[in-house]
Design an enzyme around this catalytic site. Sequence first.
Site, PDB file in Angstrom:
ATOM      1  N   ASP A 215      -8.430  -6.693  -5.073  1.00  5.65           N
ATOM      2  CA  ASP A 215      -8.081  -5.384  -4.498  1.00  5.65           C
ATOM      3  C   ASP A 215      -8.613  -4.286  -5.406  1.00  5.65           C
ATOM      4  O   ASP A 215      -8.058  -4.015  -6.461  1.00  5.65           O
ATOM      5  CB  ASP A 215      -6.549  -5.284  -4.367  1.00  5.65           C
ATOM      6  CG  ASP A 215      -6.097  -4.001  -3.670  1.00  5.65           C
ATOM      7  OD1 ASP A 215      -6.935  -3.103  -3.450  1.00  5.65           O
ATOM      8  OD2 ASP A 215      -4.895  -3.908  -3.348  1.00  5.65           O
TER       9      ASP A 215
ATOM     10  N   ARG B 289     -12.110   6.154   9.589  1.00  5.17           N
ATOM     11  CA  ARG B 289     -11.564   4.799   9.609  1.00  5.17           C
ATOM     12  C   ARG B 289     -12.576   3.778   9.087  1.00  5.17           C
ATOM     13  O   ARG B 289     -12.199   2.780   8.464  1.00  5.17           O
ATOM     14  CB  ARG B 289     -11.148   4.448  11.044  1.00  5.17           C
ATOM     15  CG  ARG B 289     -10.382   3.153  11.163  1.00  5.17           C
ATOM     16  CD  ARG B 289      -9.145   3.167  10.285  1.00  5.17           C
ATOM     17  NE  ARG B 289      -8.287   2.009  10.508  1.00  5.17           N
ATOM     18  CZ  ARG B 289      -7.197   1.757   9.796  1.00  5.17           C
ATOM     19  NH1 ARG B 289      -6.837   2.580   8.816  1.00  5.17           N
ATOM     20  NH2 ARG B 289      -6.458   0.708  10.050  1.00  5.17           N
TER      21      ARG B 289
ATOM     22  N   HIS C 224      -7.942  -5.275  -0.572  1.00  2.00           N
ATOM     23  CA  HIS C 224      -6.643  -4.653  -0.286  1.00  2.00           C
ATOM     24  C   HIS C 224      -5.985  -5.270   0.949  1.00  2.00           C
ATOM     25  O   HIS C 224      -4.762  -5.343   1.034  1.00  2.00           O
ATOM     26  CB  HIS C 224      -6.844  -3.148  -0.096  1.00  2.00           C
ATOM     27  CG  HIS C 224      -5.566  -2.382   0.003  1.00  2.00           C
ATOM     28  ND1 HIS C 224      -4.571  -2.457  -0.945  1.00  2.00           N
ATOM     29  CD2 HIS C 224      -5.107  -1.524   0.950  1.00  2.00           C
ATOM     30  CE1 HIS C 224      -3.561  -1.672  -0.588  1.00  2.00           C
ATOM     31  NE2 HIS C 224      -3.862  -1.111   0.560  1.00  2.00           N
ATOM     32  N   ASP C 225      -6.800  -5.713   1.905  1.00  2.00           N
ATOM     33  CA  ASP C 225      -6.266  -6.348   3.119  1.00  2.00           C
ATOM     34  C   ASP C 225      -5.435  -7.592   2.813  1.00  2.00           C
ATOM     35  O   ASP C 225      -4.708  -8.077   3.688  1.00  2.00           O
ATOM     36  CB  ASP C 225      -7.416  -6.766   4.052  1.00  2.00           C
ATOM     37  CG  ASP C 225      -7.789  -5.664   5.030  1.00  2.00           C
ATOM     38  OD1 ASP C 225      -6.949  -4.784   5.265  1.00  2.00           O
ATOM     39  OD2 ASP C 225      -8.914  -5.700   5.546  1.00  2.00           O
TER      40      ASP C 225
ATOM     41  N   SER D 112       0.832  -1.191   0.000  1.00  2.00           N
ATOM     42  CA  SER D 112       0.000   0.000   0.000  1.00  2.00           C
ATOM     43  C   SER D 112       0.881   1.260   0.000  1.00  2.00           C
ATOM     44  O   SER D 112       1.760   1.397  -0.846  1.00  2.00           O
ATOM     45  CB  SER D 112      -0.924  -0.045   1.222  1.00  2.00           C
ATOM     46  OG  SER D 112      -1.988   0.848   1.083  1.00  2.00           O
TER      47      SER D 112
END
Lengths: 200, 385
Positions: free
Chosen positions: B325, B225, B358-359, B156
């Site tokens: 992602d 968040r 993305h994680d 990232s």
Amino acid sequence: MSTVREVLERRDYATIGHIIEPKSRVLDLGCGDGALLAWLKDNKDCDARGVEIDRALVQKAIARGASVYQGDMAQSLSDYPDGAFDYVILSQTLQQVGNPVTILREMLRVGHRMVVGFPNFGHWSVRLSLLTSGHAPSTSLFPFKWYESPNIHVLTVLDFEALCAAEKWTVEHRIFLAGSSRVSAMPNLRAEVAVFVVRK
Amino acid sequence: MKDYSPMIANAQMVETQVERFQSLPLDCGSVLTPVDIAFETYGELNANRSNAILITHAFSGDAHAAGIHRVTGRPGWWDNMIGPGKAFDTDRYCVICSNILGGCAGSTGPSSIDPATGQPFAMTFPVITVPDIVRLQKMLIDRIGIPRLLAVAGGSMGGMQALEWSVAYPEMVAAVIPIATTHRHSAQQIAFNEVGRRAIMADPDWDRGSYYLQRPPARGLAVARMVGHITYMSDSSMKEKFGRRLNGREALTREAAGFDFSAEFEVESYLRYRGSQFVDRFDANSYLYITKAMDYFDLSYGRGSLPAALERAEARFLLVSFSSDWLYPPYQSEEIVRALRSRNRDVAYCELSSQYGHDAFLLEVEEQTELVRGFLKSTYQRVTR
């Protein structure tokens, strides 16, 4: 065509090993799991790179330390500058690509020489199969039914020679193989696999 | 040169250290004086200092990448990838991870005290960029006495730093491993960051950033968040993780529905939980500054074009992306790969299959380990040969 790959890689690395000079810059198109690249790096100290479309094979290749990326052969070639490599290898899929002449021209733009291996459709077993059965040839080299075959542009040794002549390319080496042995006489009839080293 | 090896005698228990530098010139023209950088190390440097790997963390990460922290008792954020026998094998390599400039976990950032006023910088903190962050990392690496890093690796925003290293200090890195990243943010990526920033700034407790002696803008930061977490997951991973499941209830019937906007769905309570948890460990102003640095980042800036920028690089590259992602989609990694090819640079690339969005760069350990281990091993052979 795993057979061609086997001949070039596992059964007889010396075939390619004899062709490629030490410390060369090499690009292997359709490099599979990177076995040839690793061999060239370890034994010839080559700067060896590869492109492969199959994700699982790319993972294996990178895991063994080879500089391989996942991608399409034609697009990858078009990205490279002229003369980026000493050799560009296409060892198994010439007869499977959509536009083989475009690929070959690109190989000679990106590389000073190309090493092209393909199964010979002129082999006697192929001719015999067609003649006797009347069906599209089914042999150990061309084992597929016509409707499931990935081989959409089958060619013979003579066909490749004719293309080189028409394109005014110089053939530097010809290696003809049947099983693990070399064929010298009547290659178009006797060679199962042909390997050409060609330059402009 | 300093010898840090005695501090890492016990590889599992780790401590965060801080180095101070007299000044750091920034891209915006300001100079930070002095500036601190927090970092941790795992594994030992070899005799010729050729086995050091810098791990660059993502947006909300910190220097605690691996091992168990001696004070907090918590494992590092990439502990599944860094350690003895792991992808970044601390039996072979010396791994270093530092908190980024602008952060809030030991390195100088907006919550640090401005020596000129004795008060926290807050919004008087100068605008920082990814190249600034990397410049400070370079100063740390120089002070430790590492002539050339074996690798810089990160996912990232960490991938952005790895890319910047490769062109800003080409002679300093043998290999870079940018994972799930981009050479510059798209409009969509900037847009999500802007939503987060506006959520913080819309919270009355933000008070133009001067909240350090009062209540922090916890509600705004938590909402920011929550948005972030949505972008880190994928449709299918959220479906699997939450579906339409309810908290403490089987089915949503007319009689049972609360109609009170409490967190009835599991996904709601999850996001609320992650939001409130984040507030305890992250500074809202750092959120603003770091997301801005990500949005500003463009590897080609001042270097002509992406291919021209990457032409400076001497390192080998291993890029990794993940199929699901959508925040940093594979096409962005492929752009970098194509630019590297156009300059005939040494690049390996794989789009790994994952449903974690993305994680995935934090979760897909096994396949990443295979790639990273082989890539590092062959790079190390080249370096030491």
